[in-house]
Design a protein around this motif. Structure first.
Motif, PDB file in Angstrom:
ATOM      1  N   GLU A  63       0.843  -1.200   0.000  1.00 46.59           N
ATOM      2  CA  GLU A  63       0.000   0.000   0.000  1.00 46.59           C
ATOM      3  C   GLU A  63       0.880   1.253   0.000  1.00 46.59           C
ATOM      4  OE1 GLU A  63      -3.296   0.400   0.054  1.00 46.59           O
ATOM      5  OE2 GLU A  63      -4.117  -1.586   0.456  1.00 46.59           O
ATOM      6  N   HIS A  64       1.976   1.217   0.744  1.00 45.04           N
ATOM      7  CA  HIS A  64       2.840   2.383   0.880  1.00 45.04           C
ATOM      8  C   HIS A  64       3.869   2.489  -0.252  1.00 45.04           C
ATOM      9  CE1 HIS A  64       1.245   2.931   4.948  1.00 45.04           C
ATOM     10  NE2 HIS A  64       1.409   1.639   5.104  1.00 45.04           N
ATOM     11  N   ARG A  65       4.378   1.360  -0.694  1.00 44.17           N
ATOM     12  CA  ARG A  65       5.477   1.373  -1.665  1.00 44.17           C
ATOM     13  C   ARG A  65       5.014   1.386  -3.118  1.00 44.17           C
ATOM     14  NH1 ARG A  65       9.627  -3.095   1.025  1.00 44.17           N
ATOM     15  NH2 ARG A  65       9.839  -2.083   3.070  1.00 44.17           N
ATOM     16  N   LEU A  66       3.741   1.056  -3.358  1.00 44.63           N
ATOM     17  CA  LEU A  66       3.262   0.981  -4.736  1.00 44.63           C
ATOM     18  C   LEU A  66       1.974   1.768  -4.946  1.00 44.63           C
ATOM     19  CD1 LEU A  66       3.434  -0.186  -7.611  1.00 44.63           C
ATOM     20  CD2 LEU A  66       2.185  -2.198  -6.768  1.00 44.63           C
ATOM     21  N   PHE A  67       0.899   1.375  -4.242  1.00 45.59           N
ATOM     22  CA  PHE A  67      -0.408   1.968  -4.528  1.00 45.59           C
ATOM     23  C   PHE A  67      -0.425   3.480  -4.297  1.00 45.59           C
ATOM     24  CE2 PHE A  67      -2.621  -2.319  -3.496  1.00 45.59           C
ATOM     25  CZ  PHE A  67      -2.190  -2.808  -4.720  1.00 45.59           C
ATOM     26  N   SER A  68       0.254   3.933  -3.255  1.00 48.40           N
ATOM     27  CA  SER A  68       0.237   5.374  -2.970  1.00 48.40           C
ATOM     28  C   SER A  68       0.877   6.163  -4.111  1.00 48.40           C
ATOM     29  CB  SER A  68       0.968   5.657  -1.654  1.00 48.40           C
ATOM     30  OG  SER A  68       2.321   5.231  -1.724  1.00 48.40           O
ATOM     31  N   HIS A  69       1.953   5.633  -4.684  1.00 46.50           N
ATOM     32  CA  HIS A  69       2.634   6.331  -5.783  1.00 46.50           C
ATOM     33  C   HIS A  69       1.813   6.276  -7.076  1.00 46.50           C
ATOM     34  CE1 HIS A  69       6.203   6.927  -3.355  1.00 46.50           C
ATOM     35  NE2 HIS A  69       6.185   5.653  -3.033  1.00 46.50           N
ATOM     36  N   ILE A  70       1.104   5.164  -7.277  1.00 45.91           N
ATOM     37  CA  ILE A  70       0.217   5.083  -8.438  1.00 45.91           C
ATOM     38  C   ILE A  70      -0.880   6.135  -8.329  1.00 45.91           C
ATOM     39  CG2 ILE A  70      -1.512   3.640  -9.578  1.00 45.91           C
ATOM     40  CD1 ILE A  70       0.214   1.209  -8.938  1.00 45.91           C
ATOM     41  N   SER A  71      -1.447   6.279  -7.120  1.00 43.29           N
ATOM     42  CA  SER A  71      -2.509   7.270  -6.918  1.00 43.29           C
ATOM     43  C   SER A  71      -1.993   8.681  -7.182  1.00 43.29           C
ATOM     44  CB  SER A  71      -3.057   7.170  -5.491  1.00 43.29           C
ATOM     45  OG  SER A  71      -3.644   5.905  -5.264  1.00 43.29           O
ATOM     46  N   MET A  72      -0.774   8.978  -6.714  1.00 45.03           N
ATOM     47  CA  MET A  72      -0.211  10.310  -6.961  1.00 45.03           C
ATOM     48  C   MET A  72       0.070  10.530  -8.439  1.00 45.03           C
ATOM     49  SD  MET A  72       2.297  11.071  -3.713  1.00 45.03           S
ATOM     50  CE  MET A  72       3.222   9.537  -3.806  1.00 45.03           C
ATOM     51  N   ASN A  73       0.448   9.478  -9.135  1.00 43.39           N
ATOM     52  CA  ASN A  73       0.745   9.606 -10.556  1.00 43.39           C
ATOM     53  C   ASN A  73      -0.527   9.871 -11.376  1.00 43.39           C
ATOM     54  OD1 ASN A  73       2.632   9.536 -12.753  1.00 43.39           O
ATOM     55  ND2 ASN A  73       1.868   7.495 -13.277  1.00 43.39           N
TER      56      ASN A  73
END
Length: 297
Positions: A63-73
């Motif tokens: 959730e912290h290392r992947l999904f959060s960055h996808i959401s920001m992108n």
């Protein structure tokens, strides 16, 4: 996934999966476990699954290392097509080295398919002592995905009276000690059962006590099954046949009863032989076993 994993890690024999508690990979979803069992048999890996408890999925590092960055992108970009979604995910990077591979899955996944009780019972699944609903291992053994429920005639018309299985030949303890052990386990088992129901419901009871489905195994049944498993080493499918329940039901009952025995610091000492049936136990031990016990076999 399977071919890639075995190529990158050719010496691997186990695979650990951490998963949320809901959605398609829910710990309650039969299709999830059934497909994982098929995958384990296909790639020859022992697969252990550890679910995050309900409401704690944010603990998952992905959730912290992947999904959060996808959401920001995404940044509010309209997701107008599958191509836009896949490309947006694949374009996600970070200064610390995150690189994402994404592709569109064109597989067909029909709705409405169910996994029967018989198919679940055939899965090579072992639930762990610590919260077995959330933590379990699937062995790389072939299953029978097409297995059907046995016809009603295959079940016993009337369940055998297994009360005679408290004979000292079977339990390794006097009848008075058996009764005392049941009494000591009653309160812890009640608390354990209430906690298990609370976890499965995901909240407080909505119906009055005493309503709902009756347990398939009583406390005495659970203790008998545990003695057969731990003392005599009887295979769990054989025990399940004795009690007219599935192997999974016996596996859960034995696991939970072992937890209760550990709480009261009681140990079931194994017998000198590990046998398949009670009749074998009586014959090899040279002991006189009652006709009632022989009928129960």
């Amino acid at each position: 996934m399977g071919g890639h994993a075995t190529t990158v890690y050719p010496q691997a024999t186990r695979l650990l999966i951490t998963a949320d508690a809901g959605a398609s990979n829910s710990y309650r979803t039969r299709a999830w476990k059934s497909e994982l069992a098929a995958f384990a048999a296909e790639v020859g890996l022992e697969i252990t699954v550890c679910h995050f408890p309900p409401g704690t999925s944010k603990w998952n590092t992905i959730e912290h290392r992947l999904f959060s960055h996808i959401s920001m992108n995404w940044r509010g970009r309209p997701l107008t097509s599958h191509e836009v979604i896949v490309n947006t995910i694949a374009a996600t990077t970070t200064r610390t080295g995150l690189r994402v591979h994404a592709e569109f899955d064109t597989g067909q996944y029909p709705k409405g398919e169910t996994v029967s009780d018989a198919q679940m019972a055939a899965l090579p699944i072992v639930r762990h002592d610590w919260h077995g609903d959330w933590n379990y291992t699937l062995r790389p053994e072939p299953t029978q995905p097409g297995a059907e429920e046995p016809p009603p005639s295959a079940h016993r018309a009337d369940r055998r009276d297994l009360s005679r299985l408290v004979h000292p030949v079977v339990t390794g303890m006097p009848t008075t000690a058996w009764d005392d052990l049941l009494t000591r386990l009653a309160v812890p088992r009640e608390a354990q059962g209430a906690a298990d129901l609370h976890n499965r419901r995901g909240g407080v009871r909505r119906l009055p006590p005493g309503t709902g489905r009756r347990p398939r195994l009583t406390l005495a049944d659970r203790l008998r099954a545990t003695v057969l498993d731990q003392r005599l080493g009887m295979p769990q499918p054989v025990i399940g046949d004795l009690f007219d329940v599935s192997r999974m039901t016996i596996n859960n009952a034995v696991r939970q009863t072992r937890q209760l025995l550990a709480q009261i610091r009681h140990t079931i000492e194994p017998a000198n032989v590990r046998l398949a049936t009670l009749a074998d136990h009586a014959a090899r031990a040279g002991l006189d076993i009652t006709a009632e016990i022989e009928k129960a076999c």
